[in-house]
Design an enzyme around this catalytic site. Sequence first.
Site, PDB file in Angstrom:
ATOM      1  N   LYS A 119       0.854  -1.196   0.000  1.00 22.36           N
ATOM      2  CA  LYS A 119       0.000   0.000   0.000  1.00 22.36           C
ATOM      3  C   LYS A 119       0.888   1.243   0.000  1.00 22.36           C
ATOM      4  O   LYS A 119       1.817   1.349   0.806  1.00 22.36           O
ATOM      5  CB  LYS A 119      -0.915  -0.006   1.230  1.00 22.36           C
ATOM      6  N   ASP A 169      -2.467  10.061   4.076  1.00 23.39           N
ATOM      7  CA  ASP A 169      -3.887   9.703   4.137  1.00 23.39           C
ATOM      8  C   ASP A 169      -4.627  10.700   5.022  1.00 23.39           C
ATOM      9  O   ASP A 169      -4.617  10.586   6.246  1.00 23.39           O
ATOM     10  CB  ASP A 169      -4.038   8.272   4.683  1.00 23.39           C
ATOM     11  N   LYS A 177     -10.216  12.622   8.221  1.00 25.29           N
ATOM     12  CA  LYS A 177      -9.814  12.140   9.540  1.00 25.29           C
ATOM     13  C   LYS A 177      -9.816  13.280  10.544  1.00 25.29           C
ATOM     14  O   LYS A 177      -9.760  14.456  10.161  1.00 25.29           O
ATOM     15  CB  LYS A 177      -8.393  11.558   9.469  1.00 25.29           C
ATOM     16  N   ASP A 191       1.512   6.001   5.773  1.00 22.31           N
ATOM     17  CA  ASP A 191       0.530   5.112   5.141  1.00 22.31           C
ATOM     18  C   ASP A 191       1.050   4.482   3.848  1.00 22.31           C
ATOM     19  O   ASP A 191       0.307   3.788   3.153  1.00 22.31           O
ATOM     20  CB  ASP A 191      -0.776   5.888   4.900  1.00 22.31           C
ATOM     21  N   ASP A 244     -12.120   7.248   3.370  1.00 25.93           N
ATOM     22  CA  ASP A 244     -10.969   6.921   4.218  1.00 25.93           C
ATOM     23  C   ASP A 244     -10.617   5.428   4.138  1.00 25.93           C
ATOM     24  O   ASP A 244      -9.587   5.007   4.641  1.00 25.93           O
ATOM     25  CB  ASP A 244     -11.265   7.344   5.665  1.00 25.93           C
ATOM     26  N   GLU A 268      -9.425   3.887   1.718  1.00 27.89           N
ATOM     27  CA  GLU A 268      -8.839   4.069   0.387  1.00 27.89           C
ATOM     28  C   GLU A 268      -7.796   3.008   0.046  1.00 27.89           C
ATOM     29  O   GLU A 268      -7.582   2.711  -1.120  1.00 27.89           O
ATOM     30  CB  GLU A 268      -8.204   5.468   0.296  1.00 27.89           C
ATOM     31  N   ARG A 287      -7.694  -0.208   0.392  1.00 24.32           N
ATOM     32  CA  ARG A 287      -8.234  -1.391  -0.299  1.00 24.32           C
ATOM     33  C   ARG A 287      -8.567  -1.086  -1.759  1.00 24.32           C
ATOM     34  O   ARG A 287      -8.506  -1.961  -2.609  1.00 24.32           O
ATOM     35  CB  ARG A 287      -9.436  -1.944   0.490  1.00 24.32           C
TER      36      ARG A 287
HETATM   37  N1  BES Z   1      -4.458   4.237   6.813  1.00 31.11           N
HETATM   38  C1  BES Z   1      -5.630   3.937   7.541  1.00 31.11           C
HETATM   39  C2  BES Z   1      -5.433   2.850   8.589  1.00 31.11           C
HETATM   40  C3  BES Z   1      -4.519   3.185   9.731  1.00 31.11           C
HETATM   41  C4  BES Z   1      -5.033   3.675  10.911  1.00 31.11           C
HETATM   42  C5  BES Z   1      -3.164   2.954   9.644  1.00 31.11           C
HETATM   43  C6  BES Z   1      -4.194   3.932  11.976  1.00 31.11           C
HETATM   44  C7  BES Z   1      -2.324   3.233  10.696  1.00 31.11           C
HETATM   45  C8  BES Z   1      -2.836   3.722  11.875  1.00 31.11           C
HETATM   46  C9  BES Z   1      -6.728   3.482   6.592  1.00 31.11           C
HETATM   47  O1  BES Z   1      -6.697   4.021   5.328  1.00 31.11           O
HETATM   48  C10 BES Z   1      -8.016   3.890   7.204  1.00 31.11           C
HETATM   49  O2  BES Z   1      -8.258   5.069   7.286  1.00 31.11           O
HETATM   50  N2  BES Z   1      -8.826   2.927   7.609  1.00 31.11           N
HETATM   51  C11 BES Z   1     -10.066   3.206   8.209  1.00 31.11           C
HETATM   52  C12 BES Z   1     -11.093   2.310   7.569  1.00 31.11           C
HETATM   53  C13 BES Z   1     -12.510   2.691   7.844  1.00 31.11           C
HETATM   54  C14 BES Z   1     -12.845   4.032   7.243  1.00 31.11           C
HETATM   55  C15 BES Z   1     -13.428   1.631   7.290  1.00 31.11           C
HETATM   56  C16 BES Z   1      -9.934   2.945   9.697  1.00 31.11           C
HETATM   57  O3  BES Z   1      -9.181   2.048  10.092  1.00 31.11           O
HETATM   58  O4  BES Z   1     -10.555   3.670  10.471  1.00 31.11           O
HETATM   59 ZN    ZN Z   2      -4.873   4.650   4.651  1.00 33.50          ZN
HETATM   60 MN    MN Z   3      -7.704   5.892   5.218  1.00 40.53          MN
END
Ligand code: BES
Ligand code: ZN
Ligand code: MN
Length: 527
Positions: free
Chosen positions: A296, A301, A308, A319, A378, A380, A382
Amino acid sequence: MEIKVSAGNIVEHATPALVVNLFQGVKVPGGATGAVDQALGGLISRLIESGEVSGSSGEITIIHTSALAANAGGTGKSARAKSAPIAAERVLVAGLGSSDAFDYEAVRVVSAQVARKLRALKVSGAATIVHGAGIGGLDPARCAEAIAEGSLLGLYTFNKYRSAKSGEDAGSSDSDANSPGPETLELVEMDAAKTKALDKGVGRGVLYASAAITARDLVNEPPNILSPAALADAAEVVAKESKLGFEVLEEAACKKLGMGAYLSVAAGSSRPPKFIHMTYKGDARKPANNIWLVGKGITFDSGGLSLKSAGGMITMKGDMGGGAAVIGAMKAIAALKPKINVHGVCAATENMPGGSATRPGDVVQAMNGKYIEVENTDAEGRLTLADAICYAKDNGAAKIVDVATLTGAISVALGRGHIGAFSNSEELYSALEKSAATQGEPVWRLPLGSVTKRQNRSNIADLKNTGGRGAGSITAAHFIHEFAGETPWVHLDIAAFNMSDGVSGVNVQGATGAASRLLVRLAEDLG
Ligand code: BES
Ligand code: ZN
Ligand code: MN
C-alpha cells in the site's frame, strides 16, 4: 557501524568495550563469559552471587577493568598487566533472559540493546562474543546474522532534518541518538575455522537490516517531501543500484488499464499518482515461478472527504509503509539472489480532499470490471490494492502477498503482538507464517468467513468499500480477496506495527520497517 569477524581469544582482545553474555539462572558462567570471569578473578560470579547481575533480558552491567587494576594496588604498566589480565577497557555483561525462550529474535534484541548502550557510552569500537552460539545452542552463522541485523536496526536514527548538534536543545526525543555510535563491532571467535561462516552470516544480516532501514527512511520522510513522485524516484534509485527491472505507470496509463478504483483515491490530490513496478529475475527461464509483493502506497492519508480527525492524521505520512517494505525488501532480495522471480508493486498516491476528490456515494470501476460503491473515502487503501492486485494477476502472478497499513481495527484485534494475516491458501500462508516467525515478525491469521463477507454488500454496486462497525480488519480483507480471487494470496495488515512510539527491541521511535524483512525471508524460503 562496520561489523567485522576475527579469530582470537577475547580475554587478550584489546578493545574499548568487550561484550559477553549471561543467561538467567546461571550461577557460574562458562564458555567465553566464564573465561572473562576467571580473568577478572571471579568478579562476574560474585556479582551473580550477590544478586546484582541476574542475566535477565535487557540487563547490561558495565565493569571498568582499569578500576580493578587500581583496586589491586598496582602502579605502572607491569602492575596493571598483572592485576587486570584482560585487554579490554570495559566488560559489558548482557543478560540474555531464560535459555528456554532463547531464539534468533532474542539475539537481535540483545544486540540492539547492547549497540544502543555502546553508543550511549560513546566508545569508538567494541568486540563481542557470538551470543547464542554457546549454551544457547543456535547455529553460529545465523547468530552472527542476527547480531549484525539487530545492532544496525537498534542504532537506526533519522536525523536528516536536525541541524547539527541541536538534539538536546531542540528537544530531541532521544539525545543519545545524536552521537554516531561505535565505528566498529568485532565478532571474536576462538575457532579460526568458523570465521568464514560467521562472516557470511554478518553479510546477510547487513542486507536484512538494509531492507528495513530503506523502508524506515521512506516512512520517516515527511509527506510534503515524499510525494508519490518522490517515492517512485526512491524506488528507481533502489532499482538502479540493485539492477532490477523498473517501470512507473503514469496516470494516463493506469486510466487506460481501467484502474478506476486506484485513480478514484488520487482524484483529490494535486500531485499525480505513480504506479511503481520493480522486477527481480531470479528464475528467468521459469516466469511462472514468481511471487508478487504488493505494498500500500498512500504517501499521506487525510481520509479524503471522509476527513480524519487531527489526531488520526498525525501518523498518516506512514501510510505508504507497505510500499516502503516492498521497496526495501526488493533491495535485499536483489543482493541475496533467491531462485524465484519477485515483482514489487506499489500503487502510490495521496488521499486528499481536493475539489475533484471522490465523494462518499460515488461508484467506481476496478480493473477487473467490478463496480465499487465508495461509502467512505478513508477506506482508500483497499481501493488501491484492488487495482494493484488485478494488475499482478493480469501479468501472470502465481502468488501474491500484499502488505498494508490498512485498518486501525487491527490494533484493537491484535495489538502489537502479531501482524494480522489473511489468506486463501494454506500452502502460501504456512510458508509465510514460518518465514515471519524466523524473522521475529510473527503473524496471526484471522478468518475470512461468509458472515463477515456479507458486510461488504452494496445496495447499488457489486460491493462497497466498508463493512460496518464489527470486524473492520476482516471486512477490509474480504474486499481485497474479491480481487485476489483464486490466486494464492496473503494479506498482511501492518497498521499496528508500522510506527513505534519509542525504543523497543530492534525498533526505535518512528518507522519500524515492518514486514520488510519477513518478505525477504519469504522470497529466500520459496526460492
Ligand atoms: N491508513 C488507515 C489505517 C490506519 C489507521 C493505519 C491507523 C495506521 C494507523 C486506513 O486508510 C483507514 O483510514 N482505515 C479506516 C477504515 C474505515 C474508514 C473503514 C480505519 O481504520 O478507520
Ligand atoms: Zn490509509
Ligand atoms: Mn484511510
